[in-house]
Design a protein around this motif. Structure first.
Motif, mmCIF file in Angstrom:
data_model
loop_
_atom_site.group_PDB
_atom_site.id
_atom_site.type_symbol
_atom_site.label_atom_id
_atom_site.label_comp_id
_atom_site.label_asym_id
_atom_site.label_seq_id
_atom_site.Cartn_x
_atom_site.Cartn_y
_atom_site.Cartn_z
ATOM 1 N N VAL A 119 0.978 -1.184 -0.130
ATOM 2 C CA VAL A 119 -0.116 0.035 0.172
ATOM 3 C C VAL A 119 0.840 1.267 0.052
ATOM 4 O O VAL A 119 0.454 2.147 -0.908
ATOM 5 C CB VAL A 119 -1.062 0.014 1.216
ATOM 6 N N MET A 120 1.843 1.198 0.789
ATOM 7 C CA MET A 120 2.676 2.336 0.904
ATOM 8 C C MET A 120 3.636 2.740 -0.488
ATOM 9 O O MET A 120 3.446 3.804 -1.100
ATOM 10 C CB MET A 120 4.087 2.246 1.852
ATOM 11 N N VAL A 121 3.885 1.579 -1.260
ATOM 12 C CA VAL A 121 4.765 1.764 -2.248
ATOM 13 C C VAL A 121 3.586 2.283 -3.271
ATOM 14 O O VAL A 121 4.003 3.143 -4.018
ATOM 15 C CB VAL A 121 5.335 0.256 -2.914
ATOM 16 N N ALA A 122 2.242 1.607 -3.533
ATOM 17 C CA ALA A 122 1.372 2.199 -4.406
ATOM 18 C C ALA A 122 0.892 3.617 -4.203
ATOM 19 O O ALA A 122 0.948 4.303 -5.288
ATOM 20 C CB ALA A 122 0.263 1.328 -4.480
ATOM 21 N N THR A 123 0.920 3.960 -2.937
ATOM 22 C CA THR A 123 0.526 5.343 -2.580
ATOM 23 C C THR A 123 1.809 6.305 -3.054
ATOM 24 O O THR A 123 1.480 7.394 -3.582
ATOM 25 C CB THR A 123 0.181 5.578 -1.063
ATOM 26 N N ALA A 124 3.018 6.094 -2.448
ATOM 27 C CA ALA A 124 4.014 6.909 -2.920
ATOM 28 C C ALA A 124 4.142 7.150 -4.400
ATOM 29 O O ALA A 124 4.371 8.368 -4.762
ATOM 30 C CB ALA A 124 5.317 6.110 -2.254
ATOM 31 N N ALA A 168 9.160 11.510 -2.503
ATOM 32 C CA ALA A 168 10.423 11.478 -2.904
ATOM 33 C C ALA A 168 10.641 10.004 -2.001
ATOM 34 O O ALA A 168 9.992 9.794 -0.905
ATOM 35 C CB ALA A 168 11.208 12.483 -2.029
ATOM 36 N N ARG A 169 11.909 9.329 -2.390
ATOM 37 C CA ARG A 169 12.249 8.381 -1.553
ATOM 38 C C ARG A 169 12.691 8.743 -0.252
ATOM 39 O O ARG A 169 13.155 9.625 0.079
ATOM 40 C CB ARG A 169 13.452 7.553 -2.394
ATOM 41 N N ASP A 170 12.637 7.654 0.689
ATOM 42 C CA ASP A 170 12.955 7.924 2.128
ATOM 43 C C ASP A 170 11.886 8.688 3.009
ATOM 44 O O ASP A 170 12.297 9.368 4.006
ATOM 45 C CB ASP A 170 14.272 8.706 2.238
ATOM 46 N N THR A 171 10.762 8.963 2.168
ATOM 47 C CA THR A 171 9.667 9.508 2.757
ATOM 48 C C THR A 171 8.759 8.502 3.802
ATOM 49 O O THR A 171 8.302 7.669 3.237
ATOM 50 C CB THR A 171 8.805 10.298 1.817
ATOM 51 N N PRO A 172 8.933 8.584 5.009
ATOM 52 C CA PRO A 172 8.093 7.714 5.743
ATOM 53 C C PRO A 172 6.562 7.817 5.697
ATOM 54 O O PRO A 172 6.192 8.904 5.760
ATOM 55 C CB PRO A 172 8.588 7.939 7.304
ATOM 56 N N LEU A 177 1.439 1.042 11.663
ATOM 57 C CA LEU A 177 2.712 0.556 10.985
ATOM 58 C C LEU A 177 3.345 1.739 10.329
ATOM 59 O O LEU A 177 2.569 2.682 9.646
ATOM 60 C CB LEU A 177 2.715 -0.453 10.188
ATOM 61 N N THR A 178 4.838 1.900 10.249
ATOM 62 C CA THR A 178 5.604 3.009 9.361
ATOM 63 C C THR A 178 6.246 2.289 8.358
ATOM 64 O O THR A 178 7.030 1.136 8.824
ATOM 65 C CB THR A 178 6.420 3.494 10.348
ATOM 66 N N VAL A 179 6.161 2.721 7.253
ATOM 67 C CA VAL A 179 6.674 2.128 6.021
ATOM 68 C C VAL A 179 7.708 3.218 5.225
ATOM 69 O O VAL A 179 6.989 4.282 4.937
ATOM 70 C CB VAL A 179 5.613 1.530 5.228
ATOM 71 N N THR A 180 8.681 2.964 4.928
ATOM 72 C CA THR A 180 9.776 3.767 4.306
ATOM 73 C C THR A 180 10.140 2.951 2.743
ATOM 74 O O THR A 180 10.765 1.869 2.873
ATOM 75 C CB THR A 180 10.778 4.195 5.155
ATOM 76 N N TRP A 181 10.116 3.640 1.859
ATOM 77 C CA TRP A 181 10.819 2.983 0.755
ATOM 78 C C TRP A 181 11.961 3.912 0.163
ATOM 79 O O TRP A 181 12.018 5.254 -0.075
ATOM 80 C CB TRP A 181 9.721 3.482 -0.587
ATOM 81 N N LEU A 212 11.193 -0.553 4.120
ATOM 82 C CA LEU A 212 11.317 -0.804 5.424
ATOM 83 C C LEU A 212 9.911 -0.856 6.495
ATOM 84 O O LEU A 212 9.552 0.200 6.183
ATOM 85 C CB LEU A 212 12.374 0.291 6.106
ATOM 86 N N LEU A 213 9.898 -1.840 7.203
ATOM 87 C CA LEU A 213 8.596 -2.084 7.748
ATOM 88 C C LEU A 213 9.037 -1.891 9.156
ATOM 89 O O LEU A 213 9.620 -2.871 9.689
ATOM 90 C CB LEU A 213 8.010 -3.476 7.179
#
Length: 276
Positions: A225-230, A236-240, A250-254, A261-262
């Motif tokens: 979900v985070m990847v699709a939303t980002a 920008a990458r590294d945005t939690p 949960l906090t997810v960072t691409w 990172l989950l």
């Protein structure tokens, strides 16, 4: 025969853990046995089973990279490639039991995952995502476009329209039955996430996991979900991102290194002996 078990959860995505370090206790771990263990009335209860086994005993191809293998089974007894909340609970047990020190590499059917423990927060490096196009998902008489994201297992991410909610009486219903999905796109089944936006870099979801039904949380689903939303946001990458699930946050960072990172809590809540 009786044997040791533990019970743990990550944001209320719960699991039965079976210590079987040398592969001498549980044999082939049949689907029938897994279903009995996960039964919430006649068994211990859980969304799945995590067998804790050394790679040398179960997956020797990983022995040079990780001491431990997470043998994960869905509640219906089917084998799964990966479980993001499960691998964090798995490492919580290893560290608490003195069987490993952080960071911990864990072998899974989706490759090696490195998990770091920092107090109550446990972060799993889930590796690079794969964005694989679009598909369709239906519930009742409603059909939505879905984003196909693979996090070692397949996910169909559905964004609800503004004004639609995740309420069980809303368009996605109680999710007691699997949403209908594109079988050509997902020949081995799929986890389906329904998503609403809560604010900047903040989403909420409900999830139907293949083999388990609707669960309180799904770690790989939160990542998908985070990847699709980002991607949709052009973030920008590294945005939690904060990802709310029914069982917590949960906090997810691409990352700029193309890793997902989950991070979130994972706890062991019970231990005992069973004879199922």
């Amino acid at each position: 025969m009786t044997y040791e078990f533990l019970k743990g959860h990550g944001t209320e995505n719960d699991f039965v853990l079976l210590p079987d370090h040398d592969g001498t206790v549980h044999g082939d771990l049949s689907a029938e046995r897994v279903r009995a263990l996960c039964d919430r009335r006649a068994g211990i209860g859980g969304d799945g089973v995590l067998r804790v086994i050394r790679t040398a005993a179960y997956a020797p191809q990983w022995v040079d990279q990780a001491e431990w293998f997470m043998d994960y089974r869905n509640a219906d007894g089917s084998v799964s490639e990966m479980c993001g909340n499960g691998v964090r609970v798995f490492v919580r047990h290893l560290v608490d039991a003195g069987l490993a020190t952080s960071p911990v590499p864990v072998a899974t059917r989706a490759g090696i995952k490195v998990v770091t423990v920092e107090g109550d927060q446990i972060t799993a490096d889930m590796g690079p995502p794969r964005l694989l196009g679009s598909s369709e998902v239906s519930v009742g008489d409603r059909t939505w476009s879905a984003r196909h994201v693979d996090m070692g297992n397949p996910h169909a991410v559905v964004f609800l329209a503004p004004g639609e909610t995740l309420d069980p009486h809303g368009p996605v219903g109680p999710l007691l039955d699997p949403p209908v999905h594109d079988t050509a796109e997902y020949p081995h089944g799929v986890n389906v996430e329904f998503v609403v936006r809560e604010g900047e870099h903040h989403v909420a979801l409900r999830v139907h996991e293949r083999g388990s039904g609707e669960t309180r949380s799904c770690g790989t689903g939160a990542c998908a979900v985070m990847v699709a939303t980002a991607e949709a946001d052009g973030a920008a990458r590294d945005t939690p991102y904060a990802v709310d699930v029914p069982g917590g946050r949960l906090t997810v960072t691409w990352t700029s290194a193309d890793r997902v990172l989950l991070a979130g809590p994972a706890v062991i809540v019970a231990r005992g002996t069973a004879s199922l």
